[in-house]
Design a protein around this motif. Structure first.
Motif, PDB file in Angstrom:
ATOM      1  N   PRO A  29       0.830  -1.206   0.000  1.00 45.32           N
ATOM      2  CA  PRO A  29       0.000   0.000   0.000  1.00 45.32           C
ATOM      3  C   PRO A  29       0.867   1.260   0.000  1.00 45.32           C
ATOM      4  O   PRO A  29       1.899   1.306   0.670  1.00 45.32           O
ATOM      5  CB  PRO A  29      -0.793  -0.103   1.298  1.00 45.32           C
ATOM      6  N   LEU A  43      -6.623   1.758 -13.538  1.00 46.34           N
ATOM      7  CA  LEU A  43      -6.254   1.182 -12.243  1.00 46.34           C
ATOM      8  C   LEU A  43      -7.140  -0.028 -11.976  1.00 46.34           C
ATOM      9  O   LEU A  43      -8.370   0.077 -12.030  1.00 46.34           O
ATOM     10  CB  LEU A  43      -6.485   2.187 -11.112  1.00 46.34           C
ATOM     11  N   TYR A  44      -6.519  -1.161 -11.681  1.00 48.46           N
ATOM     12  CA  TYR A  44      -7.265  -2.370 -11.322  1.00 48.46           C
ATOM     13  C   TYR A  44      -6.778  -2.831  -9.959  1.00 48.46           C
ATOM     14  O   TYR A  44      -5.605  -3.182  -9.804  1.00 48.46           O
ATOM     15  CB  TYR A  44      -7.064  -3.455 -12.372  1.00 48.46           C
ATOM     16  N   LEU A  45      -7.653  -2.793  -8.969  1.00 45.94           N
ATOM     17  CA  LEU A  45      -7.294  -3.185  -7.611  1.00 45.94           C
ATOM     18  C   LEU A  45      -7.617  -4.662  -7.415  1.00 45.94           C
ATOM     19  O   LEU A  45      -8.785  -5.060  -7.439  1.00 45.94           O
ATOM     20  CB  LEU A  45      -8.051  -2.324  -6.590  1.00 45.94           C
ATOM     21  N   THR A  49      -7.752  -2.168  -0.296  1.00 43.76           N
ATOM     22  CA  THR A  49      -8.671  -1.078  -0.610  1.00 43.76           C
ATOM     23  C   THR A  49      -7.865   0.126  -1.081  1.00 43.76           C
ATOM     24  O   THR A  49      -6.670   0.225  -0.830  1.00 43.76           O
ATOM     25  CB  THR A  49      -9.526  -0.660   0.607  1.00 43.76           C
ATOM     26  N   MET A  50      -8.545   1.043  -1.746  1.00 46.30           N
ATOM     27  CA  MET A  50      -7.875   2.246  -2.245  1.00 46.30           C
ATOM     28  C   MET A  50      -8.883   3.386  -2.317  1.00 46.30           C
ATOM     29  O   MET A  50     -10.041   3.176  -2.660  1.00 46.30           O
ATOM     30  CB  MET A  50      -7.286   1.998  -3.629  1.00 46.30           C
ATOM     31  N   ALA A  63     -11.286  -4.734  -3.720  1.00 47.86           N
ATOM     32  CA  ALA A  63     -10.732  -5.733  -4.631  1.00 47.86           C
ATOM     33  C   ALA A  63     -11.709  -6.022  -5.772  1.00 47.86           C
ATOM     34  O   ALA A  63     -12.904  -6.202  -5.546  1.00 47.86           O
ATOM     35  CB  ALA A  63     -10.415  -7.008  -3.869  1.00 47.86           C
ATOM     36  N   THR A  77      -3.967   9.021  -4.966  1.00 55.47           N
ATOM     37  CA  THR A  77      -4.421   7.718  -4.479  1.00 55.47           C
ATOM     38  C   THR A  77      -3.855   7.422  -3.099  1.00 55.47           C
ATOM     39  O   THR A  77      -2.759   7.866  -2.756  1.00 55.47           O
ATOM     40  CB  THR A  77      -3.993   6.578  -5.426  1.00 55.47           C
ATOM     41  N   GLY A  79      -3.571   3.753  -0.992  1.00 55.89           N
ATOM     42  CA  GLY A  79      -3.828   2.321  -0.926  1.00 55.89           C
ATOM     43  C   GLY A  79      -3.722   1.831   0.509  1.00 55.89           C
ATOM     44  O   GLY A  79      -2.912   2.341   1.281  1.00 55.89           O
ATOM     45  N   TYR A  84      -2.901  -6.172  -0.279  1.00 52.92           N
ATOM     46  CA  TYR A  84      -2.977  -5.094  -1.274  1.00 52.92           C
ATOM     47  C   TYR A  84      -2.249  -5.499  -2.552  1.00 52.92           C
ATOM     48  O   TYR A  84      -1.120  -5.992  -2.523  1.00 52.92           O
ATOM     49  CB  TYR A  84      -2.345  -3.820  -0.702  1.00 52.92           C
ATOM     50  N   LEU A  86      -2.171  -3.877  -6.714  1.00 60.06           N
ATOM     51  CA  LEU A  86      -2.674  -2.944  -7.724  1.00 60.06           C
ATOM     52  C   LEU A  86      -1.944  -3.151  -9.039  1.00 60.06           C
ATOM     53  O   LEU A  86      -0.730  -3.313  -9.063  1.00 60.06           O
ATOM     54  CB  LEU A  86      -2.438  -1.497  -7.256  1.00 60.06           C
TER      55      LEU A  86
END
Length: 92
Positions: A29, A43-45, A49-50, A63, A77, A79, A84, A86
């Motif tokens: 993070p 952005l793909y998590l 969390t972000m 997620a 951002t 994170g 975590y 990303l």
């Protein structure tokens, strides 16, 4: 539009100018200060969390969530969380 400090204008450098895509993966993070760039950002998590700040709007990601930011969109951002992960793409 507010004036940007030079530090807030990110310059994305592509490894191969014939393929204008930059990839990034993070398993830790972190926070990224308010900035802008000419590339579209995806952005793909995958885990954790972000919080994504886009202008005055705060977007909370979990997620599996994806956010796409247009060129020259001011954003930052934060994170958080265990697990975590990303994946980020920047492209023209």
């Amino acid at each position: 539009m507010e004036a940007l400090s030079p530090a807030a204008n990110e310059v994305v450098v592509f490894t191969d100018p014939c393929v204008p895509i930059k990839t990034y993966a993070s398993y830790f993070p972190c926070s990224v200060a308010n900035h802008v760039h000419s590339e579209i950002e995806w952005l793909y998590l995958i885990g954790g969390t972000m919080t994504v700040q886009v202008g005055d709007e705060e977007i909370f990601l979990e997620a599996g969530d994806i956010v796409i930011l247009n060129s020259y969109t001011m954003h930052s951002t934060i994170g958080k969380g265990p697990g975590y992960c990303l994946v980020l793409l920047q492209f023209n």
